[in-house]
Enzyme design. Structure first.
Site, PDB file in Angstrom:
ATOM      1  N   THR A   1     -59.915 -37.034  57.027  1.00  0.00           N
ATOM      2  CA  THR A   1     -60.571 -38.016  57.883  1.00  0.00           C
ATOM      3  C   THR A   1     -60.065 -37.850  59.310  1.00  0.00           C
ATOM      4  O   THR A   1     -58.866 -37.640  59.532  1.00  0.00           O
ATOM      5  CB  THR A   1     -60.319 -39.460  57.390  1.00  0.00           C
ATOM      6  OG1 THR A   1     -60.966 -40.392  58.268  1.00  0.00           O
ATOM      7  CG2 THR A   1     -58.841 -39.789  57.335  1.00  0.00           C
TER       8      THR A   1
ATOM      9  N   HIS B   1     -47.534 -41.796  45.219  1.00  0.00           N
ATOM     10  CA  HIS B   1     -46.140 -41.493  44.885  1.00  0.00           C
ATOM     11  C   HIS B   1     -45.904 -41.468  43.367  1.00  0.00           C
ATOM     12  O   HIS B   1     -44.836 -41.050  42.901  1.00  0.00           O
ATOM     13  CB  HIS B   1     -45.223 -42.532  45.540  1.00  0.00           C
ATOM     14  CG  HIS B   1     -43.827 -42.046  45.775  1.00  0.00           C
ATOM     15  ND1 HIS B   1     -43.398 -40.782  45.440  1.00  0.00           N
ATOM     16  CD2 HIS B   1     -42.739 -42.669  46.319  1.00  0.00           C
ATOM     17  CE1 HIS B   1     -42.130 -40.641  45.768  1.00  0.00           C
ATOM     18  NE2 HIS B   1     -41.704 -41.774  46.297  1.00  0.00           N
TER      19      HIS B   1
END
Length: 423
Positions: A341, A394
């Protein structure tokens, strides 16, 4: 007579919203004419007439949510001339059926006029009259109406001067506010607002962004790229590149190539979580976030690892054009293994992009800005620098892996020739 139904639009889409009808009841349409536009979570779809005829009835109105296979209208077969006159007859009959409706309520107002002191008189007051009466503390049954059927209007309330002070006494708790209202004017001031219904796509974007933050252990790591080498390559090669390929050499092809090179070194970032399994994807379908009128969409450049710079630039330009003209197909949006993006096109200097789930990584590009950079212990130079950000899940990506991925992207971008080998 045939039914107009919501067609199947892909496995991931089960419903849509009627955006707008292109025709009205009674209109003659030909086979293939667009009847309505349906808004889904991802794209807008036009539904066309499967045969010629007259639109007999619209069952589901604009703004209503409909499901796959649901009947939303009916179409009577036949030519426009033959079906036109019958269509007008039911319309006339409907008017006849509706005509008595206004006459039916006529008797009740008569008794109200005959008994103005009844509490029912409040029901025959205009909204503005009721509002003004509340502001002045006036009981509507005490207001004399000049209307033949006893309806109370705003002028009637304004001309009422008999017992206005007496009813004003009960709201004593609002005594401090009462003097201020007349001082400001004849009515209280209401700050202007505009209420808009959220589009289906915008609502879906909002829902998915919140879900991404709630379901993923999302972290973001940052780095910066010296864009000097890329800008030098573009400056030297852009004219020949455009002459040969008929497309501009932009930054996105460099970033796409760099991302693919880094993903090959860190395959976990090109994966997704499925329950307790990690699905490692051995292909590279890179989503490119594009800002369209209805909100952000992420069309996908397929097999980016197999494409050259010109092919990537052409694919991105084509997808962006389709996004802005609202002509993206579902196949343009489905899948994707990683997303890029570019907030820099709007001037963003730094941001933390949100994951495009179920993907576990997204790279954020930002504005290129001249900043002083230490070349060595003795020299400083102004260089075109860009901050880049990697948001990652994560749960399956360790911090060290994310940092090394971003460093790899940085190194590939600062040495553009290496992209020919690594990409």
């Amino acid at each position: 007579m045939s039914e107009i139904k919501v067609p199947a639009m892909g496995e991931s889409i089960t419903e849509g919203t009627v955006s707008r009808w292109m025709v009205k009841e009674g209109d003659t349409v030909n086979q293939g004419d667009v009847l309505l536009e349906l808004e889904t979570d991802k794209v807008n779809i036009e539904i066309s007439a499967e045969e010629s005829g007259v639109l007999e009835k619209i069952i589901r109105q604009e703004g209503e949510t409909v499901e796959i296979g649901e009947t939303i209208g009916t179409l009577s077969a036949g030519s426009g001339g033959g079906s036109g006159s019958p269509a007008s007859e039911p319309a006339a009959e409907e008017k006849k059926a509706v005509t008595p409706a206004p006459e039916a309520p006529t008797p009740p107002p008569a008794p109200v006029a005959a008994a103005p002191e009844s509490s029912d008189s409040a029901k025959t007051a205009s909204p503005s009259a009721r509002k003004l009466a509340r502001e002045r503390g006036i009981e509507l049954d005490q207001v004399q109406s000049k209307d033949p059927i006893g309806r109370v209007y705003q002028d009637d309330v304004k001309s009422h001067n008999n017992q206005a002070p007496a009813p004003a006494a009960p709201p004593a708790s609002k005594a401090p506010a009462a003097p201020s209202a007349p001082a400001a004017g004849s009515s209280t001031y209401t700050k202007p607002v505009e209420r808009q219904r959220m589009s289906r796509r915008r609502a879906t974007i909002a829902k998915r962004l919140v879900e991404a933050q709630q379901t993923a252990a999302m972290l973001t790591t940052f780095n910066e790229v010296d864009m000097t080498a890329i800008m030098d390559v573009r400056k030297r090669r852009k004219d020949k590149f455009k002459e040969k390929h008929e497309i501009n050499l932009g930054f996105m092809s460099f970033f796409t190539k760099a991302v693919v090179g880094a993903l090959k070194k860190f395959p976990t970032i090109n994966a997704e979580i499925d329950g307790e399994d990690v699905v490692l994807k051995k292909y590279y379908d890179i989503g490119i976030a594009v800002s369209a009128k209805e909100g952000l969409v992420v069309p996908v450049v397929r097999d980016a690892d197999r494409l050259g710079f010109a092919e990537i630039e052409k694919s991105i330009a084509d997808l962006a054009s389709k996004a802005r003209s609202n002509t993206l197909a579902l196949s343009d949006l489905q899948g994707g293994t990683f997303t890029i993006t570019n907030g820099g096109t709007f001037g963003s200097l730094l941001s933390t992009p949100i994951l495009n789930t179920p993907q576990v990584g997204i790279l954020g590009m930002h504005k290129i800005q001249l900043r002083p950079v230490a070349i060595d212990a003795e020299r400083m130079e102004n260089r075109p620098m860009m901050y880049i950000a990697l948001s990652y899940d994560h749960r399956i990506i360790d911090g060290s892996e994310a940092v090394r991925f971003l460093v790899t992207v940085k190194e590939l971008l600062e040495d553009p020739e290496s992209l020919l080998i690594e990409g």
